[in-house]
Design a protein around this motif. Structure first.
Motif, PDB file in Angstrom:
ATOM      1  N   THR A 157       0.930  -1.353   0.084  1.00 25.76           N
ATOM      2  CA  THR A 157       0.112   0.170  -0.022  1.00 25.76           C
ATOM      3  C   THR A 157       0.971   1.414   0.106  1.00 25.76           C
ATOM      4  OG1 THR A 157      -0.312  -0.203   2.307  1.00 25.76           O
ATOM      5  CG2 THR A 157      -2.125  -0.958   1.093  1.00 25.76           C
ATOM      6  N   THR A 158       2.001   1.402   0.586  1.00 27.47           N
ATOM      7  CA  THR A 158       2.565   2.457   0.822  1.00 27.47           C
ATOM      8  C   THR A 158       3.493   2.714  -0.796  1.00 27.47           C
ATOM      9  OG1 THR A 158       4.501   1.250   1.749  1.00 27.47           O
ATOM     10  CG2 THR A 158       3.438   2.531   3.170  1.00 27.47           C
ATOM     11  N   TYR A 159       3.924   1.338  -1.270  1.00 27.21           N
ATOM     12  CA  TYR A 159       4.483   1.532  -2.609  1.00 27.21           C
ATOM     13  C   TYR A 159       3.362   2.394  -3.450  1.00 27.21           C
ATOM     14  CZ  TYR A 159       8.396   0.411  -5.676  1.00 27.21           C
ATOM     15  OH  TYR A 159       9.320   0.308  -6.671  1.00 27.21           O
TER      16      TYR A 159
ATOM     17  N   PHE B 292       3.041   5.918  -6.351  1.00 29.90           N
ATOM     18  CA  PHE B 292       2.417   6.331  -7.543  1.00 29.90           C
ATOM     19  C   PHE B 292       1.249   7.155  -7.755  1.00 29.90           C
ATOM     20  CE2 PHE B 292       4.728   2.134  -7.932  1.00 29.90           C
ATOM     21  CZ  PHE B 292       5.610   2.517  -9.331  1.00 29.90           C
ATOM     22  N   GLY B 293       0.820   7.784  -6.533  1.00 36.08           N
ATOM     23  CA  GLY B 293      -0.423   8.560  -6.346  1.00 36.08           C
ATOM     24  C   GLY B 293      -1.835   7.980  -6.495  1.00 36.08           C
ATOM     25  N   ILE B 294      -1.537   6.434  -6.313  1.00 39.62           N
ATOM     26  CA  ILE B 294      -3.014   5.550  -6.261  1.00 39.62           C
ATOM     27  C   ILE B 294      -3.643   5.903  -5.000  1.00 39.62           C
ATOM     28  CG2 ILE B 294      -3.685   3.231  -6.317  1.00 39.62           C
ATOM     29  CD1 ILE B 294      -0.992   2.561  -7.782  1.00 39.62           C
ATOM     30  N   PRO B 295      -4.937   6.174  -4.971  1.00 45.86           N
ATOM     31  CA  PRO B 295      -5.590   6.491  -4.027  1.00 45.86           C
ATOM     32  C   PRO B 295      -5.819   5.136  -2.993  1.00 45.86           C
ATOM     33  CG  PRO B 295      -7.001   6.933  -5.998  1.00 45.86           C
ATOM     34  CD  PRO B 295      -5.665   6.395  -6.319  1.00 45.86           C
ATOM     35  N   ARG B 296      -5.710   5.829  -1.625  1.00 42.60           N
ATOM     36  CA  ARG B 296      -5.604   4.974  -0.488  1.00 42.60           C
ATOM     37  C   ARG B 296      -6.578   3.597  -0.640  1.00 42.60           C
ATOM     38  NH1 ARG B 296      -2.400   7.482   3.400  1.00 42.60           N
ATOM     39  NH2 ARG B 296      -2.702   9.691   2.706  1.00 42.60           N
ATOM     40  N   ARG B 297      -7.743   3.862  -0.927  1.00 42.30           N
ATOM     41  CA  ARG B 297      -8.696   2.876  -0.919  1.00 42.30           C
ATOM     42  C   ARG B 297      -8.238   1.911  -2.150  1.00 42.30           C
ATOM     43  NH1 ARG B 297     -14.327   2.813   0.535  1.00 42.30           N
ATOM     44  NH2 ARG B 297     -14.177   4.889   1.045  1.00 42.30           N
ATOM     45  N   THR B 298      -7.984   2.286  -3.499  1.00 46.80           N
ATOM     46  CA  THR B 298      -7.672   1.502  -4.485  1.00 46.80           C
ATOM     47  C   THR B 298      -6.551   0.635  -3.998  1.00 46.80           C
ATOM     48  OG1 THR B 298      -8.021   3.586  -5.577  1.00 46.80           O
ATOM     49  CG2 THR B 298      -7.297   1.675  -6.979  1.00 46.80           C
ATOM     50  N   ALA B 299      -5.639   1.344  -3.117  1.00 48.62           N
ATOM     51  CA  ALA B 299      -4.121   0.719  -3.027  1.00 48.62           C
ATOM     52  C   ALA B 299      -4.423  -0.715  -2.142  1.00 48.62           C
ATOM     53  CB  ALA B 299      -3.277   1.591  -2.164  1.00 48.62           C
ATOM     54  N   ARG B 300      -5.551  -0.367  -1.370  1.00 47.31           N
ATOM     55  CA  ARG B 300      -5.569  -1.297  -0.433  1.00 47.31           C
ATOM     56  C   ARG B 300      -6.330  -2.492  -1.031  1.00 47.31           C
ATOM     57  NH1 ARG B 300      -5.867  -2.432   5.467  1.00 47.31           N
ATOM     58  NH2 ARG B 300      -7.153  -4.158   5.644  1.00 47.31           N
ATOM     59  N   ALA B 301      -7.350  -2.327  -2.015  1.00 45.64           N
ATOM     60  CA  ALA B 301      -8.085  -3.397  -2.626  1.00 45.64           C
ATOM     61  C   ALA B 301      -7.147  -4.133  -3.566  1.00 45.64           C
ATOM     62  CB  ALA B 301      -9.214  -2.609  -3.285  1.00 45.64           C
ATOM     63  N   ARG B 302      -6.306  -3.230  -4.373  1.00 46.62           N
ATOM     64  CA  ARG B 302      -5.291  -3.808  -5.138  1.00 46.62           C
ATOM     65  C   ARG B 302      -4.252  -4.872  -4.327  1.00 46.62           C
ATOM     66  NH1 ARG B 302      -3.523   0.279  -9.535  1.00 46.62           N
ATOM     67  NH2 ARG B 302      -5.525   0.413  -9.700  1.00 46.62           N
ATOM     68  N   ALA B 303      -3.700  -4.280  -3.204  1.00 45.29           N
ATOM     69  CA  ALA B 303      -2.758  -5.112  -2.367  1.00 45.29           C
ATOM     70  C   ALA B 303      -3.629  -6.392  -1.875  1.00 45.29           C
ATOM     71  CB  ALA B 303      -2.281  -4.231  -1.191  1.00 45.29           C
ATOM     72  N   ASP B 304      -4.850  -6.410  -1.608  1.00 46.94           N
ATOM     73  CA  ASP B 304      -5.330  -7.677  -1.403  1.00 46.94           C
ATOM     74  C   ASP B 304      -5.414  -8.786  -2.469  1.00 46.94           C
ATOM     75  OD1 ASP B 304      -5.410  -6.787   1.352  1.00 46.94           O
ATOM     76  OD2 ASP B 304      -7.818  -6.177   1.268  1.00 46.94           O
ATOM     77  N   GLU B 305      -5.785  -7.830  -3.696  1.00 49.35           N
ATOM     78  CA  GLU B 305      -5.923  -8.750  -4.903  1.00 49.35           C
ATOM     79  C   GLU B 305      -4.505  -9.358  -5.050  1.00 49.35           C
ATOM     80  OE1 GLU B 305      -6.859  -6.575  -8.503  1.00 49.35           O
ATOM     81  OE2 GLU B 305      -8.693  -5.935  -7.253  1.00 49.35           O
ATOM     82  N   LEU B 306      -3.452  -8.753  -5.081  1.00 50.88           N
ATOM     83  CA  LEU B 306      -2.195  -9.108  -5.381  1.00 50.88           C
ATOM     84  C   LEU B 306      -1.506 -10.159  -4.412  1.00 50.88           C
ATOM     85  CD1 LEU B 306      -0.738  -6.021  -6.897  1.00 50.88           C
ATOM     86  CD2 LEU B 306      -0.772  -7.855  -8.080  1.00 50.88           C
ATOM     87  N   LEU B 307      -1.967  -9.863  -3.171  1.00 49.09           N
ATOM     88  CA  LEU B 307      -1.432 -10.876  -2.178  1.00 49.09           C
ATOM     89  C   LEU B 307      -2.247 -12.091  -2.512  1.00 49.09           C
ATOM     90  CD1 LEU B 307      -1.249  -8.881   1.103  1.00 49.09           C
ATOM     91  CD2 LEU B 307       0.721  -9.859  -0.232  1.00 49.09           C
ATOM     92  N   GLU B 308      -3.481 -12.244  -2.799  1.00 44.20           N
ATOM     93  CA  GLU B 308      -4.042 -13.284  -3.110  1.00 44.20           C
ATOM     94  C   GLU B 308      -3.588 -13.864  -4.466  1.00 44.20           C
ATOM     95  OE1 GLU B 308      -7.695 -13.927  -1.957  1.00 44.20           O
ATOM     96  OE2 GLU B 308      -7.212 -16.033  -2.937  1.00 44.20           O
ATOM     97  N   PHE B 309      -3.081 -13.282  -5.679  1.00 40.43           N
ATOM     98  CA  PHE B 309      -2.420 -13.641  -6.746  1.00 40.43           C
ATOM     99  C   PHE B 309      -1.137 -14.491  -6.338  1.00 40.43           C
ATOM    100  CE2 PHE B 309       0.660 -12.838 -10.268  1.00 40.43           C
ATOM    101  CZ  PHE B 309      -0.129 -13.551 -11.169  1.00 40.43           C
ATOM    102  N   VAL B 310      -0.360 -13.887  -5.600  1.00 35.60           N
ATOM    103  CA  VAL B 310       1.062 -14.500  -5.119  1.00 35.60           C
ATOM    104  C   VAL B 310       0.980 -15.444  -3.980  1.00 35.60           C
ATOM    105  CG1 VAL B 310       2.580 -12.710  -6.075  1.00 35.60           C
ATOM    106  CG2 VAL B 310       2.025 -12.415  -3.943  1.00 35.60           C
TER     107      VAL B 310
END
Lengths: 269, 252, 307
Positions: free
Chosen positions: C99-101, C105-123
């Motif tokens: 999320t901090t990374y 990139f200027g990604i909004p916090r909420r989006t960052a959080r959702a994407r982090a969860d998705e990606l952790l699922e992916f890996v």
């Protein structure tokens, strides 16, 4: 002025946002143990104030300021402790921690793979160091008021001065960090910092030193910082303090510019 | 005891790489303090302390304080690092060394560091003409005793914590207050009574008091014996705690 | 078709030492492109130039149609970088690392959080999301770094030695995830000194040696061009393998003598082996295998890849 001439070239649209994201990283990294460390950082100048200002002060009694006013030794030492703590707070964050993040953890290599640029990292880290340092300074000023070492109005006026001192030393610290080869160099930094702490008109007026030494002392940054803050908290500020402000602003601008350039050269080879 | 000798040898060999930095911190820092405080602030202390010039009065205190600081420097980050970062203790434990050899060897090295730092400081003190009695020769063994009195328990502490934040906390909340309020810079008698007793409870004040008596040639009275015994108590207690912690970490 | 990465005569010099000595590269959208070569071949320097953290000394370089010298931040906004050594933030948890990374990139916090969860699922690290990074195994850290490189939904993902230092099981897991990315149409650019990795992942690759490109093509192309279909590996129970080289004359198209074995390049391995045994040569061990990129590299440079 130096600052206004140099910064536009370094900063582009979005710089503020990107610097803020670096600051935000540090806030996220705060864990319970660090809060205690931070409380310790605040305690340090207070302990010195009581030990030296009050304890040793009882042996000394009154002291004469360069302007001729006679004040209690604690009144003389307190602003110096404030300036010194603004310095050491800024330096600990921008030397030890900054160097660790840059060289040891290689944190910034990851950051630089994003749109964030070196000078924006420097500004973000500096902002963080200042957030921490300003809390210390405000608390210390409150204690000075409570102990009758300055008036509330002067304390309010001294606060922006401590912010300037912190920023200037923070920028200096980062610039120095980019020149360090390894952890062993921190011994030198510590000794240098301690020498500044002892001899910058902190515990005795610089007028007490032999002439040559006195000139040497008067060009060092901590002397300028002490002179500025003491001028404000004792209500004796004058033209000398204007010189201090210009000196510290120049230090800030030069420190930031050097840091940005050197980081770029080291990390973007 | 030969085995702990090997461990000491390891630390000495290691020290050959880093001694320059320690010369700065254990020699230049005290020298600066003598100049800045002893001479600088001393010039403003009218009449000295208890009839003794401020410089003469503060130097023995600074010597004791340096002994304690030097010992602590070695009992904190290096110990943590040998457990957590470079794991040197574990490497030593896999050699035919007992836990007491590993701990004893490292403490012996701490004593060596204290001894060299204090010897250097005494030479400086002599150059400033602040030693007024042959009893000053008692300062080095006294400094080793004081150094171990803090180093042993702090080694136990460093073996207990797992991140260096807790070492920073130790320095800020325990070491710095102890250094500032143990009679190094001003007499503890001017502290509020409750704080005086805190100072008496900690090891540094006893080291300061004894070393001051030694360099000024004052009669410490029979209380000195109890002060030495009290410091020894810290050493023994610290040793027990440290060997308990070392055993818990190394023998599993 | 326009290339996402376009380099002509690209050179990188450090204080008199030439790391990259003039290379031409084109990477197309959607392909997995590899730089294969031993340590010191100039792969990482090339990757750092492409990642816009190292200005080229000479030559042209265009990434996503932009100039790295001028548009560094804009290009990096669309790249995902997985460096050779993991530089995760040890003070943060796994999720906070992502999320901090994302915030850089200027990604909004909420989006960052959702994407982090998705990606952790992916890996496959969802259950370690709130763990600190430090105690994780090398393979897990590498997967976090890969997830971090995807947090800005990059157009190109740069992977420098993605599986170096990992145990076989962890390597396969990383490969499998990268393969999935490739299937999703993400452009992958990777460096490696492992042949099997290049063969597994790359549609197209260049073989680098001494800062130059020695050959270019798909793994299959390269094997066809620079090697034979099969290889016979013979080990003789003697110090000097070369003593046998003469006796093997004419059995295969090409014979390579290495310090510990002799390689016979031929289209029919079994026949070659039978003939060698017919000449009453008794190797301590013999093995017939398919040709790999290792053989391509050996042929091109006269050296083995991993020493």
């Amino acid at each position: 002025m130096v600052l206004t001439a140099m910064l536009p070239r370094l900063l582009t649209p979005g710089s503020a946002r990107r610097s803020a994201s670096v600051t935000a990283r540090n806030i996220t990294a705060l864990k319970p143990a660090y809060w205690l460390v931070m409380l310790g950082g605040f305690l340090e100048p207070v302990l010195y104030l009581f030990s030296i200002g009050v304890g040793v002060g009882a042996l000394i009694g009154d002291i004469t300021l360069p302007g001729g006013q006679v004040v209690d030794y604690a009144v003389f030492v307190a602003p110096a402790m404030l300036a010194a703590s603004a310095m050491s707070g800024a330096l600990s964050e921008t030397t030890f921690n900054f160097f660790g993040k840059m060289k040891y953890w290689r944190l910034y290599e990851g950051v630089l793979a994003t749109p964030v640029r070196p000078v924006e990292i420097a500004m973000g880290e500096l902002t963080w160091a200042m957030m921490r340092g300003n809390v210390y300074s405000a608390a210390f000023l409150a204690i000075m008021v409570a102990m009758g070492l300055t008036t509330p109005l002067r304390a309010l006026a001294a606060f922006p001065a401590t912010i300037l001192v912190g920023f200037a030393f923070g920028a200096l610290g980062m610039a120095v960090s980019t020149t360090l080869r390894g952890w062993q160099d921190f011994d030198v930094i510590n000794v240098g910092q301690f020498a500044l702490f002892l001899f910058s008109g902190t515990f005795v007026p610089a007028t007490a030193y032999p002439v040559v030494l006195r000139w040497l002392v008067e060009v060092t940054p901590l002397y300028r910082a002490v002179d500025l803050i003491r001028g404000v908290t004792t209500g004796t500020a004058g033209a000398g303090q204007a010189v201090d402000v210009v000196y510290l602003l120049a230090l800030l601008a030069a420190g930031l510019a050097i840091t940005g350039r050197r980081m770029e050269r080291q990390l973007c080879r | 005891m030969t085995s702990s000798g090997y461990v000491l040898e390891y630390h000495l060999v290691n020290y050959r790489r880093t001694w320059r930095g320690s010369v700065l911190s254990s020699l230049v820092l005290p020298l600066l303090t003598v100049l800045g405080f002893g001479l600088g602030v001393g010039a403003y202390v009218n009449g000295g302390v208890d009839g003794v010039a401020y410089l003469d009065w503060i130097v023995p205190g600074l010597i004791a304080s340096t002994a304690v600081q030097t010992a602590l420097g070695e009992a904190t980050w290096p110990v943590l690092s040998y457990f957590e970062w470079n794991k040197m203790y574990f490497a030593q434990a896999s050699a035919p060394l007992r836990v007491t050899d590993i701990l004893g060897g490292h403490l012996a090295f701490m004593a060596f560091r204290v001894l060299t730092a204090v010897a250097a400081f005494l030479l400086i003190a002599a150059a400033f003409g602040t030693l007024h009695s042959p009893w000053a020769l008692a300062v080095p063994p006294l400094a080793v005793l004081a150094g171990l009195a803090v180093a042993a328990p702090v080694t136990a502490y460093s073996a207990f914590v797992t991140t260096d934040s807790y070492l920073a906390i130790l320095f800020r909340f325990a070491v710095l207050p102890m250094s500032l309020f143990s009679g190094v810079f001003f007499p503890v008698e001017s502290l509020p009574v409750a704080l005086q007793w805190v100072a008496y409870a900690l090891p540094l004040w006893h080291a300061v008091d004894l070393s001051r008596a030694a360099t000024l040639g004052l009669d410490p009275g029979s209380g000195a014996l109890f002060q030495v015994l009290y410091l020894l108590l810290w050493c023994v207690g610290g040793w027990l705690l440290a060997s308990w912690r070392f055993r818990a970490r190394l023998v599993v | 078709m326009t290339s996402l990465i376009h380099a002509r005569g690209l050179v990188k010099r450090f204080d008199g030492f030439t790391a990259v000595a003039g290379i031409d590269v084109d990477v197309q959208a959607g392909e997995a492109f590899g730089f294969l070569g031993p340590n010191g071949a100039g792969k990482s320097s090339t990757m750092r130039m492409i990642g816009c953290v190292s200005p080229p000394t000479e030559g042209t370089l265009e990434i996503l149609g932009l100039d790295p010298r001028r548009d560094g931040p804009a290009i990096r906004a669309r790249l995902g970088v997985c460096p050779q050594t993991d530089n995760l933030d040890p003070e943060l948890t796994v999720r906070e690392n992502l999320t901090t990374y994302a915030r850089f990139f200027g990604i909004p916090r909420r989006t960052a959080r959702a994407r982090a969860d998705e990606l952790l699922e992916f890996v496959q690290l969802t259950e370690r999301a709130d763990a600190r990074v430090e105690p994780l195994s090398g393979g897990m850290k590498r997967r976090v770094t890969i997830a971090r490189a995807l947090v800005n939904e990059p157009d190109i993902v740069l992977l420098d030695e993605p599986t170096t230092g990992l145990d076989p099981q962890a390597r396969h897991l990383v490969w499998e995830r990268l393969f999935r990315l490739k299937k999703q149409g993400v452009t992958l650019v990777l460096t490696t000194h492992y042949m099997d990795e290049a063969e597994q992942l790359c549609d197209r690759l260049v073989v680098m040696d001494g800062g130059r490109i020695a050959a270019e093509g798909s793994p299959r192309d390269l094997i066809e061009r620079y090697s034979t279909r099969e290889v016979v590996e013979l080990r003789f129970a003697t110090e000097d393998q070369s003593a046998y080289a003469d006796k093997l004359d004419g059995i295969a198209e090409r014979v390579e003598v290495l310090p510990d074995r002799v390689l016979l390049y031929t289209d029919d391995g079994d026949a070659a082996l039978a003939e060698a045994q017919g000449r009453a040569l008794a190797p301590a061990s013999a093995l017939v295998r398919r040709s790999s990129l290792e053989d391509v590299f050996l042929h091109l440079t006269g050296r083995t890849l991993v020493d």
